[in-house]
Write a protein that holds these residues in place. Sequence first.
Motif, mmCIF file in Angstrom:
data_model
loop_
_atom_site.group_PDB
_atom_site.id
_atom_site.type_symbol
_atom_site.label_atom_id
_atom_site.label_comp_id
_atom_site.label_asym_id
_atom_site.label_seq_id
_atom_site.Cartn_x
_atom_site.Cartn_y
_atom_site.Cartn_z
ATOM 1 N N ASN A 81 0.836 -1.198 0.000
ATOM 2 C CA ASN A 81 0.000 0.000 0.000
ATOM 3 C C ASN A 81 0.875 1.254 0.000
ATOM 4 O O ASN A 81 0.590 2.222 -0.722
ATOM 5 C CB ASN A 81 -0.927 -0.019 1.228
ATOM 6 C CG ASN A 81 -2.020 1.008 1.120
ATOM 7 O OD1 ASN A 81 -2.544 1.265 0.049
ATOM 8 N ND2 ASN A 81 -2.370 1.621 2.232
ATOM 9 N N LYS A 96 -5.246 0.666 -4.163
ATOM 10 C CA LYS A 96 -5.038 1.210 -2.811
ATOM 11 C C LYS A 96 -6.282 0.969 -1.961
ATOM 12 O O LYS A 96 -6.190 0.569 -0.800
ATOM 13 C CB LYS A 96 -4.722 2.695 -2.889
ATOM 14 C CG LYS A 96 -4.570 3.353 -1.533
ATOM 15 C CD LYS A 96 -4.407 4.842 -1.672
ATOM 16 C CE LYS A 96 -4.604 5.516 -0.331
ATOM 17 N NZ LYS A 96 -4.800 6.942 -0.475
ATOM 18 N N SER A 141 -6.486 -1.270 1.322
ATOM 19 C CA SER A 141 -6.974 -0.700 2.581
ATOM 20 C C SER A 141 -8.070 -1.582 3.172
ATOM 21 O O SER A 141 -8.102 -1.827 4.380
ATOM 22 C CB SER A 141 -7.506 0.711 2.363
ATOM 23 O OG SER A 141 -6.471 1.567 1.948
#
Length: 180
Positions: free
Chosen positions: A33, A97, A101
């Motif tokens: 990430n 991303k 997450s």
Amino acid sequence: MSTEEPDWRQCIAGRLRERSRIETRGKEIILQNNRLLDQATQLKADNLKISVENEQLRTALSTGGGKDASGAQLAIAALEKKLLAQQEELTDLHKRKGENSQMIVDLNVNLEKQKKLIAEKDLKLTEQQAANNSLRAEVAMLQSSLDQLKKLNTTMLDEHTALQLAFSSLEEKLRAVQVS
């Protein structure tokens, strides 16, 4: 007891290895990430640079004219194509991303569940060990009581045998007295 302890220790060691593996997987996602964030930042900077170049070329085209105009239009088209490709890549990076997450959130929830489960298992283990110790103490007490009862039984049998011999002796004397 000694054969149970290695199995118990191996079980705990296995659980710790599994927990370590789960926690390490989360760290890899966090690192990935972070790399995606760095790439997104770089792409935004490149986007801005290309947009500035594109505007400069448009300004030059609108003010300059002439034979540079077709070359400038080609350069603008190439820059717009490059800008579009980078915007698509940036969108893809934002999507990844977001997925990462969400995976981090899911892993954290799973980690908390595992921690609660381990705490419950530890509590049960402590309770079982306490019960085991209590039962061992009770077994030792009962064994001691059994030993005492065996000794008492032996003493009673000895006394009974002694009384039986005394009775037999007195009975013979009684017969001897009755016969004479």
